[in-house]
Design a protein around this motif. Sequence first.
Motif, PDB file in Angstrom:
ATOM      1  N   LYS A  12      55.266  34.427  48.657  1.00  0.00           N
ATOM      2  CA  LYS A  12      55.009  32.803  48.534  1.00  0.00           C
ATOM      3  C   LYS A  12      54.689  32.076  49.931  1.00  0.00           C
ATOM      4  O   LYS A  12      54.425  31.130  49.931  1.00  0.00           O
ATOM      5  CB  LYS A  12      56.652  32.285  48.258  1.00  0.00           C
ATOM      6  N   ASP A  13      54.824  33.036  51.007  1.00  0.00           N
ATOM      7  CA  ASP A  13      54.124  32.700  52.321  1.00  0.00           C
ATOM      8  C   ASP A  13      52.784  32.365  52.367  1.00  0.00           C
ATOM      9  O   ASP A  13      52.242  31.763  53.055  1.00  0.00           O
ATOM     10  CB  ASP A  13      54.607  33.619  53.469  1.00  0.00           C
ATOM     11  N   THR A  14      52.059  33.065  51.421  1.00  0.00           N
ATOM     12  CA  THR A  14      50.554  32.963  51.413  1.00  0.00           C
ATOM     13  C   THR A  14      50.003  32.503  50.200  1.00  0.00           C
ATOM     14  O   THR A  14      50.305  33.248  49.074  1.00  0.00           O
ATOM     15  CB  THR A  14      49.899  34.348  51.634  1.00  0.00           C
ATOM     16  N   ALA A  15      49.358  31.396  50.079  1.00  0.00           N
ATOM     17  CA  ALA A  15      48.847  30.672  49.042  1.00  0.00           C
ATOM     18  C   ALA A  15      48.060  31.494  47.857  1.00  0.00           C
ATOM     19  O   ALA A  15      48.020  31.461  46.793  1.00  0.00           O
ATOM     20  CB  ALA A  15      48.414  29.486  49.028  1.00  0.00           C
ATOM     21  N   PHE A  16      47.242  32.523  48.520  1.00  0.00           N
ATOM     22  CA  PHE A  16      46.327  33.302  47.951  1.00  0.00           C
ATOM     23  C   PHE A  16      46.578  34.723  48.107  1.00  0.00           C
ATOM     24  O   PHE A  16      45.728  35.715  47.765  1.00  0.00           O
ATOM     25  CB  PHE A  16      44.797  33.197  48.571  1.00  0.00           C
ATOM     26  N   SER A  17      47.960  34.962  47.842  1.00  0.00           N
ATOM     27  CA  SER A  17      48.346  36.409  47.914  1.00  0.00           C
ATOM     28  C   SER A  17      47.910  36.936  46.576  1.00  0.00           C
ATOM     29  O   SER A  17      47.917  36.568  45.492  1.00  0.00           O
ATOM     30  CB  SER A  17      49.868  36.547  47.836  1.00  0.00           C
ATOM     31  N   LEU A  18      47.526  38.324  46.504  1.00  0.00           N
ATOM     32  CA  LEU A  18      47.166  38.920  45.345  1.00  0.00           C
ATOM     33  C   LEU A  18      48.303  40.093  45.143  1.00  0.00           C
ATOM     34  O   LEU A  18      48.849  40.816  46.125  1.00  0.00           O
ATOM     35  CB  LEU A  18      46.012  39.792  45.874  1.00  0.00           C
ATOM     36  N   THR A  19      48.697  40.045  43.940  1.00  0.00           N
ATOM     37  CA  THR A  19      49.722  41.058  43.505  1.00  0.00           C
ATOM     38  C   THR A  19      49.064  42.538  43.585  1.00  0.00           C
ATOM     39  O   THR A  19      47.678  42.593  43.468  1.00  0.00           O
ATOM     40  CB  THR A  19      50.193  40.728  42.050  1.00  0.00           C
ATOM     41  N   GLN A  20      50.072  43.495  43.417  1.00  0.00           N
ATOM     42  CA  GLN A  20      49.362  44.908  43.314  1.00  0.00           C
ATOM     43  C   GLN A  20      48.670  44.871  42.030  1.00  0.00           C
ATOM     44  O   GLN A  20      47.594  45.778  41.995  1.00  0.00           O
ATOM     45  CB  GLN A  20      50.491  45.956  43.264  1.00  0.00           C
ATOM     46  N   ALA A  21      49.160  44.405  40.852  1.00  0.00           N
ATOM     47  CA  ALA A  21      48.337  44.735  39.686  1.00  0.00           C
ATOM     48  C   ALA A  21      46.771  43.829  39.743  1.00  0.00           C
ATOM     49  O   ALA A  21      45.850  44.527  39.335  1.00  0.00           O
ATOM     50  CB  ALA A  21      49.071  43.833  38.506  1.00  0.00           C
ATOM     51  N   GLN A  22      46.829  42.827  40.401  1.00  0.00           N
ATOM     52  CA  GLN A  22      45.608  42.066  40.569  1.00  0.00           C
ATOM     53  C   GLN A  22      44.440  42.933  41.526  1.00  0.00           C
ATOM     54  O   GLN A  22      43.363  43.135  41.372  1.00  0.00           O
ATOM     55  CB  GLN A  22      45.720  40.665  41.311  1.00  0.00           C
ATOM     56  N   LEU A  23      45.148  43.521  42.596  1.00  0.00           N
ATOM     57  CA  LEU A  23      44.421  44.331  43.412  1.00  0.00           C
ATOM     58  C   LEU A  23      43.803  45.597  42.727  1.00  0.00           C
ATOM     59  O   LEU A  23      42.759  46.149  42.846  1.00  0.00           O
ATOM     60  CB  LEU A  23      45.241  44.996  44.637  1.00  0.00           C
ATOM     61  N   GLU A  24      44.652  46.187  41.830  1.00  0.00           N
ATOM     62  CA  GLU A  24      44.160  47.406  41.031  1.00  0.00           C
ATOM     63  C   GLU A  24      42.973  46.953  40.181  1.00  0.00           C
ATOM     64  O   GLU A  24      42.149  47.838  39.922  1.00  0.00           O
ATOM     65  CB  GLU A  24      45.252  48.168  40.236  1.00  0.00           C
ATOM     66  N   GLU A  25      43.323  45.860  39.629  1.00  0.00           N
ATOM     67  CA  GLU A  25      42.065  45.211  38.730  1.00  0.00           C
ATOM     68  C   GLU A  25      40.852  45.083  39.271  1.00  0.00           C
ATOM     69  O   GLU A  25      39.797  45.381  38.824  1.00  0.00           O
ATOM     70  CB  GLU A  25      42.612  43.935  38.064  1.00  0.00           C
ATOM     71  N   ASP A  26      40.908  44.690  40.574  1.00  0.00           N
ATOM     72  CA  ASP A  26      39.691  44.261  41.397  1.00  0.00           C
ATOM     73  C   ASP A  26      39.177  45.702  41.838  1.00  0.00           C
ATOM     74  O   ASP A  26      37.902  45.820  41.720  1.00  0.00           O
ATOM     75  CB  ASP A  26      39.994  43.440  42.719  1.00  0.00           C
ATOM     76  N   LYS A  27      39.755  46.611  42.163  1.00  0.00           N
ATOM     77  CA  LYS A  27      39.378  48.092  42.409  1.00  0.00           C
ATOM     78  C   LYS A  27      38.670  48.463  41.291  1.00  0.00           C
ATOM     79  O   LYS A  27      37.491  49.034  41.399  1.00  0.00           O
ATOM     80  CB  LYS A  27      40.527  48.876  43.163  1.00  0.00           C
ATOM     81  N   GLN A  28      39.299  48.278  40.128  1.00  0.00           N
ATOM     82  CA  GLN A  28      38.448  48.871  38.925  1.00  0.00           C
ATOM     83  C   GLN A  28      37.171  47.945  38.760  1.00  0.00           C
ATOM     84  O   GLN A  28      36.204  48.619  37.950  1.00  0.00           O
ATOM     85  CB  GLN A  28      39.446  48.640  37.567  1.00  0.00           C
ATOM     86  N   LYS A  29      37.264  46.782  38.821  1.00  0.00           N
ATOM     87  CA  LYS A  29      36.054  46.120  38.705  1.00  0.00           C
ATOM     88  C   LYS A  29      34.930  46.516  39.919  1.00  0.00           C
ATOM     89  O   LYS A  29      33.807  46.474  39.307  1.00  0.00           O
ATOM     90  CB  LYS A  29      36.241  44.421  38.928  1.00  0.00           C
ATOM     91  N   ILE A  30      35.248  46.954  40.937  1.00  0.00           N
ATOM     92  CA  ILE A  30      34.512  47.386  41.883  1.00  0.00           C
ATOM     93  C   ILE A  30      33.675  48.687  41.526  1.00  0.00           C
ATOM     94  O   ILE A  30      32.800  48.894  41.459  1.00  0.00           O
ATOM     95  CB  ILE A  30      34.942  47.396  43.198  1.00  0.00           C
ATOM     96  N   ARG A  31      34.514  49.510  40.906  1.00  0.00           N
ATOM     97  CA  ARG A  31      34.115  50.933  40.471  1.00  0.00           C
ATOM     98  C   ARG A  31      33.122  50.649  39.265  1.00  0.00           C
ATOM     99  O   ARG A  31      32.253  51.349  39.326  1.00  0.00           O
ATOM    100  CB  ARG A  31      35.336  51.726  39.892  1.00  0.00           C
ATOM    101  N   GLU A  32      33.456  49.621  38.597  1.00  0.00           N
ATOM    102  CA  GLU A  32      32.643  49.492  37.394  1.00  0.00           C
ATOM    103  C   GLU A  32      31.284  48.897  37.881  1.00  0.00           C
ATOM    104  O   GLU A  32      30.305  49.048  37.376  1.00  0.00           O
ATOM    105  CB  GLU A  32      33.264  48.306  36.396  1.00  0.00           C
ATOM    106  N   LEU A  33      31.370  48.106  38.851  1.00  0.00           N
ATOM    107  CA  LEU A  33      30.037  47.518  39.545  1.00  0.00           C
ATOM    108  C   LEU A  33      29.346  48.568  40.262  1.00  0.00           C
ATOM    109  O   LEU A  33      28.168  48.760  39.916  1.00  0.00           O
ATOM    110  CB  LEU A  33      30.447  46.451  40.560  1.00  0.00           C
ATOM    111  N   MET A  34      29.807  49.630  40.700  1.00  0.00           N
ATOM    112  CA  MET A  34      29.068  50.745  41.349  1.00  0.00           C
ATOM    113  C   MET A  34      28.722  51.507  40.186  1.00  0.00           C
ATOM    114  O   MET A  34      27.377  51.890  40.268  1.00  0.00           O
ATOM    115  CB  MET A  34      30.464  51.537  41.959  1.00  0.00           C
ATOM    116  N   ASN A  35      29.442  51.837  39.130  1.00  0.00           N
ATOM    117  CA  ASN A  35      28.685  52.548  37.885  1.00  0.00           C
ATOM    118  C   ASN A  35      27.487  51.673  37.405  1.00  0.00           C
ATOM    119  O   ASN A  35      26.605  52.376  37.027  1.00  0.00           O
ATOM    120  CB  ASN A  35      29.824  52.881  36.941  1.00  0.00           C
ATOM    121  N   GLN A  36      27.900  50.492  37.117  1.00  0.00           N
ATOM    122  CA  GLN A  36      26.579  49.465  36.417  1.00  0.00           C
ATOM    123  C   GLN A  36      25.417  49.638  37.097  1.00  0.00           C
ATOM    124  O   GLN A  36      24.292  49.571  36.681  1.00  0.00           O
ATOM    125  CB  GLN A  36      27.338  48.161  36.308  1.00  0.00           C
ATOM    126  N   THR A  37      25.453  49.543  38.663  1.00  0.00           N
ATOM    127  CA  THR A  37      24.290  49.369  39.355  1.00  0.00           C
ATOM    128  C   THR A  37      23.906  50.607  39.927  1.00  0.00           C
ATOM    129  O   THR A  37      22.693  50.724  40.942  1.00  0.00           O
ATOM    130  CB  THR A  37      24.740  48.466  40.634  1.00  0.00           C
TER     131      THR A  37
END
Length: 128
Positions: free
Chosen positions: A28-53
């Motif tokens: 709650k101290d940081t308005a833009f904090s990312l949850t662990q689940a969101q970080l994992e989701e973003d890591k997966q999106k980055i992996r997909e972007l690496m594969n796609q390109t």
Amino acid sequence: RESQQDDSESLVGEGSASPSHPRASEDKDTAFSLTQAQLEEDKQKIRELMNQTNQDLVSVTKALLKTSGDFAAAVDLLLNPLSVSGPLWNRHDDRLLHSGDPTDRQKLQEKYGEESVAKRIVFLQVEG
């Protein structure tokens, strides 16, 4: 899973501090904090972007930095760099943005547009 969010939301922080998450109290101290689940989701999106390109992590990361975390724009940049219209963000412009000088901000708004500058401010807050 309900983690099928729009790619553009994940890195610019929209929806990142959802009040429906009971674990958000830890962040709650940081308005833009990312949850662990969101970080994992973003890591997966980055992996997909690496594969796609067919690009490495460094190239994908640079493309995301230049496009303020916009996955669709990053794909365009990586697959066909000559087709990208408009300027891409760079370190010098980021320094101008951080300076807080109204004249510099006006120049950046003329170069990138008001909406892009606003998105970049949010992106840099999330990134830092």
